[in-house]
Write a protein that holds these residues in place. Sequence first.
Motif, PDB file in Angstrom:
ATOM      1  N   UNK A  70      40.003  38.112  43.219  1.00  0.00           N
ATOM      2  CA  UNK A  70      40.589  39.187  44.014  1.00  0.00           C
ATOM      3  C   UNK A  70      40.105  40.548  43.507  1.00  0.00           C
ATOM      4  N   UNK A  71      40.091  40.730  42.197  1.00  0.00           N
ATOM      5  CA  UNK A  71      39.624  41.998  41.616  1.00  0.00           C
ATOM      6  C   UNK A  71      38.145  42.215  41.929  1.00  0.00           C
ATOM      7  N   UNK A  72      37.351  41.142  41.804  1.00  0.00           N
ATOM      8  CA  UNK A  72      35.923  41.259  42.105  1.00  0.00           C
ATOM      9  C   UNK A  72      35.712  41.623  43.574  1.00  0.00           C
ATOM     10  N   UNK A  73      36.490  41.042  44.457  1.00  0.00           N
ATOM     11  CA  UNK A  73      36.377  41.364  45.882  1.00  0.00           C
ATOM     12  C   UNK A  73      36.731  42.811  46.152  1.00  0.00           C
ATOM     13  N   UNK A  74      37.802  43.281  45.514  1.00  0.00           N
ATOM     14  CA  UNK A  74      38.208  44.678  45.682  1.00  0.00           C
ATOM     15  C   UNK A  74      37.141  45.611  45.135  1.00  0.00           C
ATOM     16  N   UNK A  75      36.607  45.277  43.957  1.00  0.00           N
ATOM     17  CA  UNK A  75      35.566  46.117  43.352  1.00  0.00           C
ATOM     18  C   UNK A  75      34.316  46.146  44.230  1.00  0.00           C
ATOM     19  N   UNK A  81      31.796  50.791  49.790  1.00  0.00           N
ATOM     20  CA  UNK A  81      32.241  52.050  50.401  1.00  0.00           C
ATOM     21  C   UNK A  81      31.540  53.234  49.730  1.00  0.00           C
ATOM     22  N   UNK A  82      31.422  53.184  48.399  1.00  0.00           N
ATOM     23  CA  UNK A  82      30.730  54.267  47.689  1.00  0.00           C
ATOM     24  C   UNK A  82      29.252  54.323  48.059  1.00  0.00           C
TER      25      UNK A  82
END
Length: 104
Positions: A70-75, A81-82
Amino acid sequence: MSLEAIEKVTEVETKNRERKAAAEAEARQLVADAEREGLALLQQVRADAVEEGRKLLRQAEERAAERSAKIAGTAEAEAQALRAAAGQHMSEAAEFIVGRVVKH
């Protein structure tokens, strides 16, 4: 005391010694059985505790893997986006740099 009374007392004493010896042997056997059963139960409890520990560790690892994914997906989403935002400003930045270089 008559011979018959002495024989009777001796017989009773012999029977008492035999009963006492039998009771002591039975008590030793009961203690040995209880110790053996206690050790078997202790081993079983230890084995169950080890298995429960393994189960809890597997569950924790699964939760950690899910959280990591989940964290990897969010990152990755934030990085995308950046990159998209940076890509939008790339031409403006290039024009700014070229303008600065040409002016100086």
